[in-house]
Write a protein that holds these residues in place. Structure first.
Motif, PDB file in Angstrom:
ATOM      1  N   TYR A  93     -55.173  27.639 -32.184  1.00  0.00           N
ATOM      2  CA  TYR A  93     -54.496  26.523 -31.530  1.00  0.00           C
ATOM      3  C   TYR A  93     -55.484  25.987 -30.505  1.00  0.00           C
ATOM      4  N   GLN A  94     -56.028  24.775 -30.735  1.00  0.00           N
ATOM      5  CA  GLN A  94     -57.152  24.276 -29.959  1.00  0.00           C
ATOM      6  C   GLN A  94     -56.942  22.840 -29.502  1.00  0.00           C
ATOM      7  N   GLY A  95     -57.708  22.440 -28.501  1.00  0.00           N
ATOM      8  CA  GLY A  95     -57.761  21.049 -28.104  1.00  0.00           C
ATOM      9  C   GLY A  95     -58.929  20.361 -28.781  1.00  0.00           C
ATOM     10  N   ASP A  96     -58.958  19.020 -28.696  1.00  0.00           N
ATOM     11  CA  ASP A  96     -60.015  18.278 -29.377  1.00  0.00           C
ATOM     12  C   ASP A  96     -61.398  18.568 -28.794  1.00  0.00           C
ATOM     13  N   GLY A  97     -61.487  18.808 -27.488  1.00  0.00           N
ATOM     14  CA  GLY A  97     -62.776  19.144 -26.900  1.00  0.00           C
ATOM     15  C   GLY A  97     -63.299  20.465 -27.403  1.00  0.00           C
ATOM     16  N   ASP A  98     -62.422  21.454 -27.486  1.00  0.00           N
ATOM     17  CA  ASP A  98     -62.805  22.775 -27.972  1.00  0.00           C
ATOM     18  C   ASP A  98     -63.154  22.726 -29.457  1.00  0.00           C
ATOM     19  N   PHE A  99     -62.325  22.049 -30.248  1.00  0.00           N
ATOM     20  CA  PHE A  99     -62.498  22.028 -31.698  1.00  0.00           C
ATOM     21  C   PHE A  99     -63.657  21.136 -32.132  1.00  0.00           C
ATOM     22  N   ALA A 100     -63.776  19.952 -31.514  1.00  0.00           N
ATOM     23  CA  ALA A 100     -64.662  18.915 -32.049  1.00  0.00           C
ATOM     24  C   ALA A 100     -65.836  18.555 -31.162  1.00  0.00           C
ATOM     25  N   SER A 101     -66.016  19.255 -30.048  1.00  0.00           N
ATOM     26  CA  SER A 101     -67.181  19.000 -29.204  1.00  0.00           C
ATOM     27  C   SER A 101     -68.011  20.273 -29.119  1.00  0.00           C
ATOM     28  N   ILE A 102     -67.736  21.136 -28.166  1.00  0.00           N
ATOM     29  CA  ILE A 102     -68.524  22.355 -28.034  1.00  0.00           C
ATOM     30  C   ILE A 102     -68.341  23.284 -29.240  1.00  0.00           C
ATOM     31  N   GLY A 103     -67.194  23.171 -29.927  1.00  0.00           N
ATOM     32  CA  GLY A 103     -66.935  24.039 -31.072  1.00  0.00           C
ATOM     33  C   GLY A 103     -67.074  23.361 -32.425  1.00  0.00           C
ATOM     34  N   LEU A 104     -67.694  22.173 -32.461  1.00  0.00           N
ATOM     35  CA  LEU A 104     -67.747  21.437 -33.727  1.00  0.00           C
ATOM     36  C   LEU A 104     -68.443  22.229 -34.832  1.00  0.00           C
ATOM     37  N   ALA A 105     -69.533  22.892 -34.526  1.00  0.00           N
ATOM     38  CA  ALA A 105     -70.247  23.654 -35.557  1.00  0.00           C
ATOM     39  C   ALA A 105     -69.370  24.766 -36.117  1.00  0.00           C
ATOM     40  N   GLU A 106     -68.700  25.507 -35.227  1.00  0.00           N
ATOM     41  CA  GLU A 106     -67.829  26.588 -35.684  1.00  0.00           C
ATOM     42  C   GLU A 106     -66.684  26.042 -36.538  1.00  0.00           C
TER      43      GLU A 106
END
Length: 252
Positions: A93-106
């Protein structure tokens, strides 16, 4: 005799202290997750990988086993959990910053590998917990604390359309975008979450739902005005819909 039509899901903690801002849609999204976990009988086998940001307190509300991941690493952590415990139901369960910025590669590589996981991403076009900075989904022209003159393409680039990108990954079984701005859309959001969870149960691959959500505090709006912004601005850019569903290909 009155018939009960509304009750607290078993997977939702009864005495949790509400920590979100007034009017925030995280509460609605988390309740939908709890309802789906109940309906699919997953409460006792579910493991949550919680991300950093406003979404991190999801483990305070969901009565399931949970781990907190470093910022952006929720899907990397979830991958390890699922591979070690393949019989468990593992989701993020993530926010867009976590999912698509710092975590985009993951995030992208979990989808590309076809990890048998489910991911929920809340898109509110800003970094909510840290003060309302520009994020990966901030709209063109949107004023934030780090884009005081509004987002422009020359300096900041364009917002990422997450559901479409995840749908392009060969390992993705289901990718959809939904919204929480109205009761009918909330019902559609629950259906999408259920499908994203079901593809994991069936072992079909990566299940993903992007949820358009309001952030009244950082948008400097009342909850009603914030939902109106979702309808008139966000939905115009981030079109709700199912972008990939391999179950229809299998059934067809």
């Amino acid at each position: 005799m009155a018939t009960q039509v509304f009750k607290i899901p078993e997977t939702l903690r009864k005495n949790a202290k509400y920590t979100f801002c007034p009017g925030c849609d995280h509460g609605v999204a988390i309740r939908l997750v709890a309802e789906v976990l109940d309906e699919l009988g997953l409460k006792d086998k579910a493991i949550l990988a919680a991300s950093i940001g406003c979404s991190v307190t999801s483990y305070d509300f969901l009565n399931v086993d949970a781990l907190e991941a470093p910022h952006g690493r929720a899907l990397a952590e979830a991958t390890g959990i699922k591979r070690a415990l393949p019989d468990k139901f593992v989701f993020t369960y993530q926010g867009d910053g976590d999912f698509a910025s710092i975590g985009l590669a993951e995030s992208m590589h979990a989808a590309l590998r076809g990890e048998n996981l489910s991911a929920i991403c809340i898109n509110n076009t800003t970094y909510g917990m840290t003060g309302g900075q520009l994020g990966p989904t901030t709209l063109m022209g949107q004023v934030t604390t780090t884009s005081p003159s509004g987002r422009n393409a020359e300096y900041y680039g364009y917002p990422i359309k997450i559901a479409e990108h995840i749908a392009l990954c060969d390992g993705t079984a289901f990718s959809a975008r939904v919204s929480l701005d109205s009761v009918p859309n909330i019902r559609k959001a629950k259906q999408a979450i259920k499908k994203a969870f079901e593809v994991q149960i069936k072992g079909l691959g990566f299940g993903f739902v992007e949820i358009l959500s309001s952030c009244p505090t950082n948008w400097r709006m009342t909850p009603d005005k914030a939902h109106e912004r979702v309808r008139t601005e966000m939905i115009e850019v981030f079109k709700p819909g199912i972008y990939k569903d391999i179950t229809t290909e299998i059934e067809g």
